[in-house]
Design a protein around this motif. Structure first.
Motif, PDB file in Angstrom:
ATOM      1  N   THR A 421       0.901  -1.368  -0.134  1.00 55.18           N
ATOM      2  CA  THR A 421      -0.094   0.058   0.024  1.00 55.18           C
ATOM      3  C   THR A 421       0.927   1.315   0.234  1.00 55.18           C
ATOM      4  O   THR A 421       0.531   2.383  -0.712  1.00 55.18           O
ATOM      5  N   GLY A 422       2.186   1.263   0.855  1.00 51.40           N
ATOM      6  CA  GLY A 422       2.787   2.429   0.886  1.00 51.40           C
ATOM      7  C   GLY A 422       3.417   2.861  -0.418  1.00 51.40           C
ATOM      8  O   GLY A 422       3.493   4.184  -0.941  1.00 51.40           O
ATOM      9  N   LEU A 423       3.904   1.826  -1.140  1.00 48.90           N
ATOM     10  CA  LEU A 423       4.341   2.129  -2.414  1.00 48.90           C
ATOM     11  C   LEU A 423       3.427   2.538  -3.501  1.00 48.90           C
ATOM     12  O   LEU A 423       3.729   3.385  -4.388  1.00 48.90           O
ATOM     13  N   ILE A 424       2.381   1.866  -3.421  1.00 46.96           N
ATOM     14  CA  ILE A 424       1.120   2.524  -4.220  1.00 46.96           C
ATOM     15  C   ILE A 424       0.926   3.818  -4.157  1.00 46.96           C
ATOM     16  O   ILE A 424       0.768   4.694  -5.244  1.00 46.96           O
ATOM     17  N   PHE A 425       0.767   4.150  -2.792  1.00 40.27           N
ATOM     18  CA  PHE A 425       0.232   5.731  -2.799  1.00 40.27           C
ATOM     19  C   PHE A 425       1.596   6.651  -2.994  1.00 40.27           C
ATOM     20  O   PHE A 425       1.440   7.780  -3.227  1.00 40.27           O
ATOM     21  N   ASP A 426       2.764   6.135  -2.707  1.00 43.28           N
ATOM     22  CA  ASP A 426       3.865   7.041  -2.907  1.00 43.28           C
ATOM     23  C   ASP A 426       4.192   7.238  -4.533  1.00 43.28           C
ATOM     24  O   ASP A 426       4.242   8.325  -4.758  1.00 43.28           O
ATOM     25  N   SER A 427       3.417   6.496  -5.493  1.00 43.40           N
ATOM     26  CA  SER A 427       3.448   6.725  -6.642  1.00 43.40           C
ATOM     27  C   SER A 427       2.511   7.449  -7.135  1.00 43.40           C
ATOM     28  O   SER A 427       2.482   8.452  -7.956  1.00 43.40           O
ATOM     29  N   ILE A 428       1.224   7.645  -6.320  1.00 44.93           N
ATOM     30  CA  ILE A 428       0.338   8.598  -6.795  1.00 44.93           C
ATOM     31  C   ILE A 428       0.789  10.198  -6.192  1.00 44.93           C
ATOM     32  O   ILE A 428       0.593  10.855  -6.907  1.00 44.93           O
ATOM     33  N   GLY A 429       1.256   9.958  -5.095  1.00 51.35           N
ATOM     34  CA  GLY A 429       1.943  11.421  -4.457  1.00 51.35           C
ATOM     35  C   GLY A 429       3.002  11.727  -5.609  1.00 51.35           C
ATOM     36  O   GLY A 429       3.016  13.082  -5.676  1.00 51.35           O
ATOM     37  N   ILE A 430       3.984  10.950  -6.072  1.00 52.43           N
ATOM     38  CA  ILE A 430       4.926  11.606  -6.943  1.00 52.43           C
ATOM     39  C   ILE A 430       4.324  11.886  -8.203  1.00 52.43           C
ATOM     40  O   ILE A 430       4.475  13.035  -8.823  1.00 52.43           O
ATOM     41  N   ALA A 431       3.147  11.355  -8.713  1.00 57.02           N
ATOM     42  CA  ALA A 431       2.488  11.540 -10.136  1.00 57.02           C
ATOM     43  C   ALA A 431       1.786  12.938  -9.806  1.00 57.02           C
ATOM     44  O   ALA A 431       2.143  13.816 -10.646  1.00 57.02           O
ATOM     45  N   LEU A 432       1.143  13.147  -8.628  1.00 58.88           N
ATOM     46  CA  LEU A 432       0.600  14.479  -8.542  1.00 58.88           C
ATOM     47  C   LEU A 432       1.683  15.550  -8.506  1.00 58.88           C
ATOM     48  O   LEU A 432       1.447  16.867  -8.873  1.00 58.88           O
ATOM     49  N   ASN A 433       2.805  15.335  -7.636  1.00 61.48           N
ATOM     50  CA  ASN A 433       3.874  16.212  -7.658  1.00 61.48           C
ATOM     51  C   ASN A 433       4.198  16.695  -9.181  1.00 61.48           C
ATOM     52  O   ASN A 433       4.626  17.856  -9.435  1.00 61.48           O
ATOM     53  N   ARG A 434       4.512  15.559 -10.094  1.00 63.66           N
ATOM     54  CA  ARG A 434       4.935  16.029 -11.437  1.00 63.66           C
ATOM     55  C   ARG A 434       4.084  16.558 -12.122  1.00 63.66           C
ATOM     56  O   ARG A 434       4.599  17.406 -12.939  1.00 63.66           O
ATOM     57  N   ALA A 435       2.767  16.439 -11.834  1.00 60.75           N
ATOM     58  CA  ALA A 435       1.809  17.325 -12.566  1.00 60.75           C
ATOM     59  C   ALA A 435       1.715  18.902 -12.370  1.00 60.75           C
ATOM     60  O   ALA A 435       1.290  19.624 -12.955  1.00 60.75           O
ATOM     61  N   GLY A 436       2.443  19.019 -11.223  1.00 66.20           N
ATOM     62  CA  GLY A 436       2.501  20.686 -10.609  1.00 66.20           C
ATOM     63  C   GLY A 436       1.114  20.889 -10.098  1.00 66.20           C
ATOM     64  O   GLY A 436       0.333  20.243  -9.373  1.00 66.20           O
ATOM     65  N   HIS A 437       0.720  22.096 -10.504  1.00 70.68           N
ATOM     66  CA  HIS A 437      -0.432  22.927  -9.903  1.00 70.68           C
ATOM     67  C   HIS A 437      -1.607  22.244 -10.599  1.00 70.68           C
ATOM     68  O   HIS A 437      -2.015  22.407 -11.525  1.00 70.68           O
ATOM     69  N   LEU A 438      -2.522  21.831  -9.516  1.00 70.03           N
ATOM     70  CA  LEU A 438      -3.831  21.068 -10.061  1.00 70.03           C
ATOM     71  C   LEU A 438      -5.232  21.746  -9.949  1.00 70.03           C
ATOM     72  O   LEU A 438      -6.182  21.320 -10.349  1.00 70.03           O
TER      73      LEU A 438
END
Ligand SMILES: [Zn+2]
Length: 440
Positions: A421-438
């Motif tokens: 679970t931790g790795l799954i949500f880390d990947s979401i956090g990183i994807a959101l971060n890369r997208a920038g201002h949402l």
């Protein structure tokens, strides 16, 4: 309650009405479509028409027209001289309309229409009939003993087949087994056995198989012969979220009826009327449920509205602290797992509640980001504009948003595969971060 009260499933309605008017009802139906759009409600109301001795053709007319023509304005005042499948019995009892609970559609009076009987000659059984007139439907009377028993959930010829019936199986070994699938033991005991008996009240027997996608292969194979040649007085209605989840041999023996998603406006109207929630919250749930009233009602019950603001904050946090945002998303999921447990039966357990809560968090993120996507494409957001925090910078390009949606899809798959679970949500956090201002 009326068959035609089930809203926004016109294709399914007219398909069933054509069959009823023709007097040649298929003995096996497969109702396929998303959860929470009225499949079981329509199946139960069809069962009522099949079991009611007074079922007759009625015409839907606007209330004001009925008043002008002095026509009766309620079914209770209607007189139908000939029933659908035989001579009429005395009407009796009251229709309390309580069987379907929160999923019940508004009554005919609420929808501004009334029912009056018309010529019923074409509805007598075993006769071919022309296609039904528009707004002309065959309905149960809602007042006889059969209608009363069905509405109370105690009609002896109405059989609701579901996997948890294994807990009532006479064999202790079957009772003790986890009921995660609809097993051959349940099908043999509660369907194949009773379907061979005469109807208790002499008219017909109706079997509604819910969650048919949970039938295991041996159970499906055991049903094939019955689906092929059911006894004359028997009807089977399989309900499934997707027809493809059943074997081709099952599908080919059933008449398929397709159900579509419900309109967002209708879901919003129902949620605000039932729950007194704010319109923008109802809109968020309706968007998230993607056409399923049942799911949207569940979101209200779960109190998801209270978590939406935390989710906004977390997505904004991901702009600078992706891993902290990941941890917070996991905490939101943990909070939701508790309330979700009440929707899990004892055999599905805590694991499913945790997994469903994680999937719910992903669905919430995707719902918020669909509005960002709309704005990035120059369209008006559907959710409240006031909720969208703009002005912090340019919106992300569609390429970056696609990357986030892809990450969400992958996470959904990984959650279903029980990955970390931790790795799954880390990947979401990183994807959101890369997208920038949402802009959420
Ligand atoms: Zn009746």
């Amino acid at each position: 309650m009326q068959l035609s009260d089930v809203r926004y499933q016109d294709v399914a309605q007219s398909q069933l009405q054509r069959a009823l008017h023709s007097g040649r009802m298929p003995h096996a139906y497969l109702f396929a479509g998303p959860p929470g759009v009225g499949k079981e409600m329509l199946a139960t109301r069809l069962a009522q028409v099949l079991l009611c001795p007074n079922a007759a053709v009625t015409r839907r007319v606007a209330v004001r027209d009925a008043a002008l023509s002095n026509a009766p304005s309620a079914p209770a005042e209607a007189e139908a001289p000939v029933g659908l499948f035989g001579p009429l019995s005395d009407a009796g009892g009251e229709d309390d309309g309580g069987l379907f609970g929160a999923m019940d559609a508004p009554s005919s009076v609420d929808s501004g229409e009334a029912f009056v009987p018309v010529d019923v000659e074409s509805a007598t059984s075993n006769r071919a009939a022309p296609p039904p007139e528009k707004d002309c439907s065959i309905e149960a009377c809602g007042q006889c003993v059969d209608c009363t028993l069905l509405t109370a959930g105690t009609h002896p010829d109405f059989h609701r087949i579901h996997r948890m019936l294994s807990k009532l199986h006479p064999n202790k070994e079957v009772r003790n087994r986890k009921a995660t699938v609809l097993s051959i033991d349940v099908i043999r005991q509660f369907l194949l056995g009773p379907i061979g008996l005469r109807p208790s009240r002499g008219r017909a027997k109706v079997f509604v198989i819910v969650e048919a996608e949970r039938l295991n292969q041996s159970a499906e194979n055991a049903m094939l012969k019955t689906l092929e040649e059911p006894p004359d007085d028997s009807y089977l209605i399989l309900l499934a979220n997707s027809a493809d989840s059943l074997l081709a041999t099952t599908r080919s023996r059933c008449q398929k009826v397709v159900f579509g998603p419900l309109p967002t406006d209708f879901i919003v109207e129902r949620l605000t009327a039932e729950s007194k929630i704010a319109r923008d919250t109802a809109l968020f749930f309706a968007e998230m449920a993607q056409g399923s009233l049942g799911l949207a009602q569940r979101y209200v019950e779960l109190g998801i509205g209270e978590r939406v603001e935390a989710l906004h904050e977390t997505i904004r946090q991901a702009e600078s602290e992706p891993l902290a945002a990941s941890k917070r998303l996991q905490d939101i999921a943990k909070d939701l797992a508790g309330p979700l447990k009440k929707y899990q039966d004892e055999d599905e357990g805590d694991t499913n509640a945790s997994r469903d809560a994680q999937l719910l968090v992903l669905a919430m993120i995707a719902t918020l980001l669909r509005d960002t996507q709309r704005m990035a494409a120059g369209a008006k957001p559907i959710l409240s504009e006031a909720r969208m925090k703009q002005g912090k910078g340019p919106l992300p390009g569609t390429r970056h948003l696609r990357h986030v949606f892809r990450a969400i899809n992958e996470a959904e798959y990984q959650i279903s595969s029980n990955a970390n679970t931790g790795l799954i949500f880390d990947s979401i956090g990183i994807a959101l971060n890369r997208a920038g201002h949402l802009a959420v």
